[in-house]
Write an enzyme that holds these catalytic residues in place. Structure first.
Site, PDB file in Angstrom:
ATOM      1  CG  ASP A 120      -2.066   0.920   1.149  1.00 40.84           C
ATOM      2  OD1 ASP A 120      -2.320   1.440   0.053  1.00 40.84           O
ATOM      3  OD2 ASP A 120      -2.724   1.144   2.180  1.00 40.84           O
ATOM      4  CG  HIS A 121      -0.633   4.957   0.689  1.00 44.61           C
ATOM      5  ND1 HIS A 121      -1.015   6.027  -0.079  1.00 44.61           N
ATOM      6  CD2 HIS A 121      -1.721   4.608   1.409  1.00 44.61           C
ATOM      7  CE1 HIS A 121      -2.285   6.317   0.165  1.00 44.61           C
ATOM      8  NE2 HIS A 121      -2.743   5.470   1.048  1.00 44.61           N
ATOM      9  CD  GLU A 127      -6.339   1.076  -4.309  1.00 48.43           C
ATOM     10  OE1 GLU A 127      -6.990   0.008  -4.274  1.00 48.43           O
ATOM     11  OE2 GLU A 127      -6.292   1.868  -3.362  1.00 48.43           O
ATOM     12  CE  LYS A 157      -5.054   7.901   7.934  1.00 53.23           C
ATOM     13  NZ  LYS A 157      -5.090   6.988   6.791  1.00 53.23           N
ATOM     14  CG  HIS A 198      -7.075   4.798   0.100  1.00 57.16           C
ATOM     15  ND1 HIS A 198      -5.714   4.742   0.123  1.00 57.16           N
ATOM     16  CD2 HIS A 198      -7.468   4.005  -0.910  1.00 57.16           C
ATOM     17  CE1 HIS A 198      -5.277   3.958  -0.848  1.00 57.16           C
ATOM     18  NE2 HIS A 198      -6.328   3.501  -1.493  1.00 57.16           N
TER      19      HIS A 198
END
Ligand SMILES: [Zn+2]
Length: 522
Positions: free
Chosen positions: A186-187, A302, A344, A377
């Site tokens: 991810d990221h 992605e 978050k 996300h």
């Protein structure tokens, strides 16, 4: 012939047994070998039984057979009598080498491509959450991604891509999940990030070109935009400024029954804002393609621009997706930066009607230029938007959660070891002003319920409060890597030990919480 004999017969290929039968085998084998066997994990291949077992605090992949055992595993062998049979056992510690061997032996413990199935990313910062995630995933229709960490999270927790992958493999094996799972690196921001995750066997690569997004384009005047537009890296983009204008200005942008428009100024803005990000994504993807082993199953992609300051308009989304497509890039999912705030660990903050109107257009773009999934996300705890996303996106949706599992682990700790939770909360409150800087959060420590005013039984309410959740959410790295005066970990080992000892409380908290994410999607 008893169930054990069936499993040990050379033709036995058994993935799942009726629970009562599995229980009986676990009990018979476990008492003979002095092990506690997780009955859901029992499988058989060619006369070899594999299962997950523990003895005291030690855990093992345990292999059992009447004859020889697969050579690729390493562990301590011994022999014992079960009923009338003498069996050979191999107790294999959960090392990296044994995880590699297990993935080869049982393909369902290895990650696979997710494709266009609707899906959920279950980030696991502690490496112990997968069996809890499995319980929830069994009850819904979202395909799970159990191995998923960003480079930032791995840096902050002191874990490697390899450890993240292996923990997911062990969790899947232990919980007896045979439905397949994805692995999301991810990221990723640099080609170095790609290399590290590629080595560990990740399948889905989330490219984050956010550092190349020019947020200030939103407010720049048209003259300045035009000058910056002309200076974009056109060679890297394999086009020219004239061609881009021709592509977008001379025709309406029809996506389904929606018509998007880009006038001259908004095209310049979209291109200035996202052009360098497109170029960076292309560099990253070509690096990945060049390094990918020829004999490995295909990777998938992605693209995420969610961690930027200003929202991605549907027309900008169209520009990014269309340019990527022109350059040969076909993601399975794309994460725009939506309107409103995706903070978050808490619910969506913003106008739901506005979110819905924009989300509908984002889905239309994804259908027209892919199809690919819209990826949400910071997707945990956004309970008010799941029904909208489920209704409008159908199959084309991915919900990515990262830190919410850590919060549920803390909820279990609050329940089973209140003094440890109080210590962690106190530390987190002190760290929050520093740690909040790299996150989109708005919690105020003063509004966190004062733990001194709470009974042990009420400590979990800290995790139900907006401010308490965010303070604990963003301080995970500091908590997990804090050292005591002897150089050991201040909390990490005690936290993990508490969760191992009280795994039922941990799994139950995860199951309850993830069901709330999964149920709205059918
Ligand atoms: Zn993200």
């Amino acid at each position: 012939m008893g169930a054990l004999d069936t499993l040990l017969s050379p033709s036995g290929q058994i993935d799942a047994m009726p629970p009562a039968q599995a229980e009986a085998v676990a009990t018979e084998l476990g008492s003979a070998a002095g092990l506690a066997i997780a009955s859901a994990s029992i499988v058989a291949r060619d006369g070899v039984i594999g299962c997950w077992a523990h003895r005291g605090p030690d855990t093992f992949l345990t292999l059992v057979s009447l004859g020889h055992l697969p050579l690729q595993f390493s562990g301590s062998p011994w022999t014992t009598r079960v009923g009338t049979q003498v069996v050979t056992l191999l107790l294999c510690p959960p090392t990296h080498a044994n995880a590699v061997a297990l993935r080869a032996w049982l393909p369902f413990t290895a990650p696979q491509a997710v494709g266009l199935r609707k899906s959920i990313g279950c980030g696991d910062r502690l490496g112990l959450a997968t069996p809890g995630h499995v319980r929830a995933v069994r009850q819904g229709q979202l395909f799970p991604i159990f191995a998923q960490q960003s480079i930032r999270e791995m840096t902050r927790t002191g874990r490697t891509p390899m450890e993240v992958m292996d923990d997911a493999t062990w969790g899947v094996f232990r919980a007896g999940w045979r439905g397949g799972f994805g692995a999301d690196a991810d990221h990723l921001k640099t080609t170095d990030d790609i290399d590290r995750c590629l080595e560990a066997g990740f399948v889905l690569y989330t490219i984050d070109p956010g550092d190349h997004v020019q947020d200030d384009a939103d407010t720049a005047p048209p003259d300045a935009l035009r000058a910056r537009f002309e200076q974009l890296p056109w060679a890297d983009l394999e086009t020219t400024s004239q061609d881009v204008q021709r592509r977008y200005l001379d025709r309406p942008l029809e996506v389904g029954d929606i018509r998007l428009t880009l006038d001259e100024a908004s095209l310049w803005r979209a291109a200035v804002k996202y052009g360098r990000a497109v170029a960076h994504t292309v560099r990253m993807v070509r690096h990945l393609a060049a390094c990918w082993p020829a004999d490995a199953p295909p990777w998938e992609l992605e693209v995420s621009v969610d961690e930027t300051a200003s929202p991605t308009t549907p027309a900008e989304h169209y520009f990014v997706a269309n340019e990527l497509r022109r350059l040969g890039i076909r993601p399975v999912s794309l994460a725009p930066r939506f309107v409103g705030r995706f903070e978050k660990g808490v619910d969506y903050l913003g106008d739901l009607a506005e979110f819905e109107a924009q989300f509908r257009q984002h889905v239309a773009v994804a259908q027209a230029l892919g199809p690919y999934k819209i990826s949400l996300h910071s997707g945990s705890d956004k309970f008010s938007i799941y029904p909208i996303a489920a209704r409008l996106a159908g199959e084309l949706v991915h919900v990515k959660t990262a830190g919410t599992s850590y919060l549920e682990a803390l909820r279990a700790v609050a329940q089973v070891e209140p003094p440890l939770f109080r210590e962690i909360l106190g530390f987190a409150l002190a760290r929050y002003p520093i740690d909040r800087q790299s996150y989109h959060v708005s919690a105020e420590p003063a509004r966190v319920p004062d733990p001194d005013g709470l009974t042990d039984g009420d400590l979990g309410t800290v995790l139900d409060s907006f401010d308490g959740r965010q303070v604990l959410h963003v301080t995970f790295g500091s908590v997990l890597t804090a050292r005591d005066e002897h150089g050991g970990y201040r909390f990490r080992d005690r936290l993990l030990a508490a969760l191992r000892e009280h795994e039922e409380a941990h799994y139950a908290a995860l199951e309850r919480h993830f069901l709330r994410h999964i149920a709205p999607f059918g």
